[in-house]
Design an enzyme around this catalytic site. Structure first.
Site, PDB file in Angstrom:
ATOM      1  N   GLN A 102       7.673   1.753  -3.336  1.00 50.73           N
ATOM      2  CA  GLN A 102       7.662   3.117  -3.860  1.00 50.73           C
ATOM      3  C   GLN A 102       9.039   3.786  -3.895  1.00 50.73           C
ATOM      4  OE1 GLN A 102       4.079   3.997  -1.230  1.00 50.73           O
ATOM      5  NE2 GLN A 102       3.710   5.345  -2.954  1.00 50.73           N
ATOM      6  N   HIS A 134       5.098  -4.819 -14.967  1.00 54.89           N
ATOM      7  CA  HIS A 134       5.853  -5.392 -16.076  1.00 54.89           C
ATOM      8  C   HIS A 134       4.943  -5.968 -17.159  1.00 54.89           C
ATOM      9  CE1 HIS A 134       9.509  -5.888 -13.193  1.00 54.89           C
ATOM     10  NE2 HIS A 134       9.476  -4.699 -13.758  1.00 54.89           N
ATOM     11  N   ASP A 174      11.072  -0.314 -10.738  1.00 52.04           N
ATOM     12  CA  ASP A 174      12.305  -1.110 -10.847  1.00 52.04           C
ATOM     13  C   ASP A 174      13.472  -0.409 -10.159  1.00 52.04           C
ATOM     14  OD1 ASP A 174      10.794  -2.822 -12.340  1.00 52.04           O
ATOM     15  OD2 ASP A 174      11.961  -2.649 -14.192  1.00 52.04           O
ATOM     16  N   ARG A 193       9.144   6.102   9.085  1.00 48.89           N
ATOM     17  CA  ARG A 193       8.217   5.033   8.734  1.00 48.89           C
ATOM     18  C   ARG A 193       8.567   4.488   7.357  1.00 48.89           C
ATOM     19  NH1 ARG A 193       2.054   4.924   6.674  1.00 48.89           N
ATOM     20  NH2 ARG A 193       2.064   2.671   6.522  1.00 48.89           N
ATOM     21  N   HIS A 202       2.839  -3.476   3.058  1.00 49.65           N
ATOM     22  CA  HIS A 202       2.378  -2.259   2.377  1.00 49.65           C
ATOM     23  C   HIS A 202       2.058  -2.625   0.920  1.00 49.65           C
ATOM     24  CE1 HIS A 202       2.526   2.343   2.774  1.00 49.65           C
ATOM     25  NE2 HIS A 202       2.028   2.118   1.581  1.00 49.65           N
ATOM     26  N   ASN A 209      -0.846  -1.718   6.048  1.00 47.48           N
ATOM     27  CA  ASN A 209      -1.100  -0.333   5.677  1.00 47.48           C
ATOM     28  C   ASN A 209      -2.367  -0.234   4.837  1.00 47.48           C
ATOM     29  OD1 ASN A 209      -0.282   2.565   5.163  1.00 47.48           O
ATOM     30  ND2 ASN A 209      -0.511   1.794   3.076  1.00 47.48           N
ATOM     31  N   GLU A 210      -3.289   0.608   5.247  1.00 42.55           N
ATOM     32  CA  GLU A 210      -4.489   0.925   4.463  1.00 42.55           C
ATOM     33  C   GLU A 210      -5.146  -0.306   3.828  1.00 42.55           C
ATOM     34  OE1 GLU A 210      -3.884   4.019   1.585  1.00 42.55           O
ATOM     35  OE2 GLU A 210      -3.301   5.495   3.083  1.00 42.55           O
ATOM     36  N   ASN A 236      -4.240   7.200   8.522  1.00 40.23           N
ATOM     37  CA  ASN A 236      -3.813   7.963   7.349  1.00 40.23           C
ATOM     38  C   ASN A 236      -4.968   8.833   6.912  1.00 40.23           C
ATOM     39  OD1 ASN A 236      -1.523   6.412   7.482  1.00 40.23           O
ATOM     40  ND2 ASN A 236      -1.774   5.432   5.479  1.00 40.23           N
ATOM     41  N   TYR A 293      -6.000  12.371   4.489  1.00 42.49           N
ATOM     42  CA  TYR A 293      -5.547  13.368   3.507  1.00 42.49           C
ATOM     43  C   TYR A 293      -6.576  14.450   3.235  1.00 42.49           C
ATOM     44  CZ  TYR A 293      -1.560  10.432   2.251  1.00 42.49           C
ATOM     45  OH  TYR A 293      -0.385   9.718   2.280  1.00 42.49           O
ATOM     46  N   GLU A 324       0.110   8.883   8.064  1.00 40.87           N
ATOM     47  CA  GLU A 324       0.294   9.551   6.767  1.00 40.87           C
ATOM     48  C   GLU A 324      -0.598  10.775   6.709  1.00 40.87           C
ATOM     49  OE1 GLU A 324      -0.176   7.325   3.078  1.00 40.87           O
ATOM     50  OE2 GLU A 324       0.872   5.598   3.945  1.00 40.87           O
TER      51      GLU A 324
END
Ligand SMILES: *[C@@H]1O[C@H](CO)[C@@H](O)[C@H](O)[C@H]1NC(C)=O
Ligand SMILES: *[C@@H]1O[C@H](CO)[C@@H](O)[C@H](O)[C@H]1NC(C)=O
Ligand SMILES: *[C@@H]1O[C@H](CO)[C@@H](O)[C@H](O)[C@H]1NC(C)=O
Ligand SMILES: *[C@@H]1O[C@H](CO)[C@@H](O)[C@H](O)[C@H]1NC(C)=O
Length: 492
Positions: free
Chosen positions: A40, A60, A73, A98, A142, A186-187, A327, A329, A397
């Site tokens: 990310q 891509h 990219d 993190r 991740h 992660n998740e 995590n 939200y 998160e």
């Protein structure tokens, strides 16, 4: 008990007409962190020997997979901005940062030969962090599995457990002297349900309630093996902590009927428990095992769609944790429903038999699945405490999405979550050891591309410099990290 709590809190906040922010200082050793992940933010997607991951090949080959047809990219160009990023982290005053390691930088073939240039990048980042008094909080995986391994079946290949754990061992070996906290996965719910259930994430396989569950068993076995490797080969000299990060919203029962309370509980077992139970208690949750087994039999199958763990596997996986990475939200309301008739193809949704919804009077954000309900974290934290024997929870998160506007609501959201977390620590005795804002800065938000912004720092993606500018929510968080408290007049 939870619904009673739900009504009480609702009543209190309605009566007060505003939120009462907790004024007690967080403990001196409380972790205040911000998070990112390799794909990310890094960019440099093919530099210095890095090979493509399944995210590189998907963006891509199939740009339409991403809302704005963008890719990672360049992203935030963090691959070339170690000093600038660490200076901003220092400005925020965080105790930890993190970030994740890209498997494809360390092992371009997924296994085999180590790419020293990839190792050097993370060594440099870690050194810069430590020179500035910031502790690295490192995610090993991740979502960016090497395409080279995907071509051999990826996470579904029984060899994945050794591919992954060999990679984890290399991370411990190369970086572990300087890392206090490791996250294995992660998740994984997004990997298994997103990647192999609904198929909304690469590798976009749609196999609800089938490969989706097989993936779950692969994750918990791989996690456990990495933890055991750390425990037996590295812990005595490196003294770090290794666990997994799981994601779920809170689930509030639609009513205080026992059917709805069980429905809320069942949702947590299907989202969080399938990963947490083997690790923190032993074996998959009984409610998930029995429901999936019964429906599988009714479908005419000779075994459950949820793989069975052997007694040896159950023992091996149980206890492989040093904290509880969460995590969170948002939240949903859970309502019991009649068991759907047995049908093919099956799905996790049918197995769960819960209707979920988000009340229209909950404040919306730019993401449909995120509403602003900080007070709901309290029931979730209590559920984890009660179900998993009060493990030390680190919120790995929590954050607020927008289209680049509404930063005042981001500040409100973060302050609200921290306030209810502090209440829960004090009033319910739940052990919460740390908190992480997602995200340090705006970044490539997976299938949303650059349309969703979570950053405490705004990033100008139209500038080749990817200029970072702190937002008021970032200024607020800096004040929190400096005072360890959420208001002007703090009480110890
Ligand atoms: C699984 O991995 C092994 C190597 O460990 C490989 O020989 C095999 O072909 C892979 N299976 C699939 C289905 O690609
Ligand atoms: C639900 O709450 C109402 C009001 O407090 C109470 O009268 C009722 O008995 C409760 N029902 C159950 C099933 O607990
Ligand atoms: C279960 O059924 C599958 C085919 O659906 C078959 O390949 C497998 O051998 C069967 N297992 C047992 C234990 O009967
Ligand atoms: C990028 O940064 C360089 C060095 O700080 C500066 O000279 C240049 O003007 C910046 N370019 C843009 C487009 O902001």
């Amino acid at each position: 008990m939870f619904s009673l709590y739900y009504f009480t809190v609702l009543l209190l906040s309605v009566c007060a007409g505003e939120d009462v922010i907790n004024n007690r200082r967080f403990p001196p050793d409380f972790i205040f962190s911000v998070g990112t992940s390799a794909y990310q933010v890094e960019g440099g997607w093919n530099e210095d020997g890095k090979s493509p991951s399944i995210w590189d090949t998907t963006v891509h080959n199939n740009p339409a997979f991403i809302e704005d047809s963008s890719n990672g990219d360049i992203a935030c160009d963090s691959y070339h901005k170690i000093e600038e990023d660490v200076a901003n982290l220092k400005e925020l005053g965080v105790t930890h940062y993190r970030f994740s390691i890209a498997w494809t930088r360390i092992f371009p073939n997924g296994i085999g030969e180590v790419n020293e240039a990839g190792v050097a990048y993370y060594k440099k980042l870690i050194k810069e962090l430590k020179n500035n008094g910031i502790s690295p909080f490192v995610t090993i995986f991740h979502w960016d599995i090497p395409q080279a391994l995907q071509d051999m079946g990826g996470i579904l290949n029984s060899s994945f457990v050794s591919w992954y754990s060999d990679y984890a061992r290399e991370c411990f070996k190369r970086f572990g002297d300087d890392v206090d906290y490791w996250i294995t996965f992660n998740e994984p719910q997004q990997v298994c349900t997103g990647g192999y259930g609904y198929g909304y994430f690469p590798p976009a396989v749609k196999s609800e309630g089938l490969l989706e569950y097989f993936c779950v068993s692969q994750v918990v076995k791989s996690h456990a093996k990495a933890w055991h490797i750390y425990d037996s080969e590295f812990r005595s000299k490196q003294n770090g902590k290794v666990s997994i990060t799981l994601d779920t919203g809170a689930f509030l029962p639609a009513s205080n009927s026992s059917a709805d309370e069980e429905a809320a509980d069942r949702m947590l077992h299907f989202t969080l428990g399938v990963y947490a139970n083997p690790i923190y208690v032993g074996d998959f949750p009984e409610v998930v095992k029995s429901r999936v087994a019964a429906r599988s039999a009714a479908e005419g199958r000779n075994q459950s769609r949820l793989p069975e763990l052997t007694p040896e596997e159950i023992d091996y996986i149980r206890g492989t944790h040093d904290f509880f990475g969460l995590n969170v939200y948002s939240a949903s309301v859970a309502q019991a429903m009649e068991d759907p008739p047995v049908q093919n193809p099956p799905s996790k949704w049918q197995d769960q038999a819960v209707t979920t919804s988000m009340p229209s009077d909950w404040e919306s954000t730019s993401q449909q699945f995120t509403k602003v309900v900080p007070w709901t974290v309290r029931s979730l934290l209590n559920w984890i405490k009660n179900t998993y024997n009060n493990p030390g929870i680190i919120i790995t998160e929590n954050g607020y999405p927008s289209k680049g506007d509404k930063d005042d609501r981001r500040l409100y959201y973060i302050r609200g979550y921290l306030s209810y977390i502090r209440d829960t620590m004090i009033e319910d005795g739940v052990s919460v050891l740390g908190y992480t804002v997602w995200s340090f800065m705006d970044n490539f938000e997976w299938t949303s591309g650059y349309t969703q912004k979570y950053g405490l720092y705004e990033v100008d993606f139209s500038s080749p410099n990817r200029t970072r500018t702190i937002r008021p929510s970032g200024e607020f968080y800096r004040k929190v990290t400096q005072t360890r408290c959420l208001v002007d007049n703090c009480v110890d």
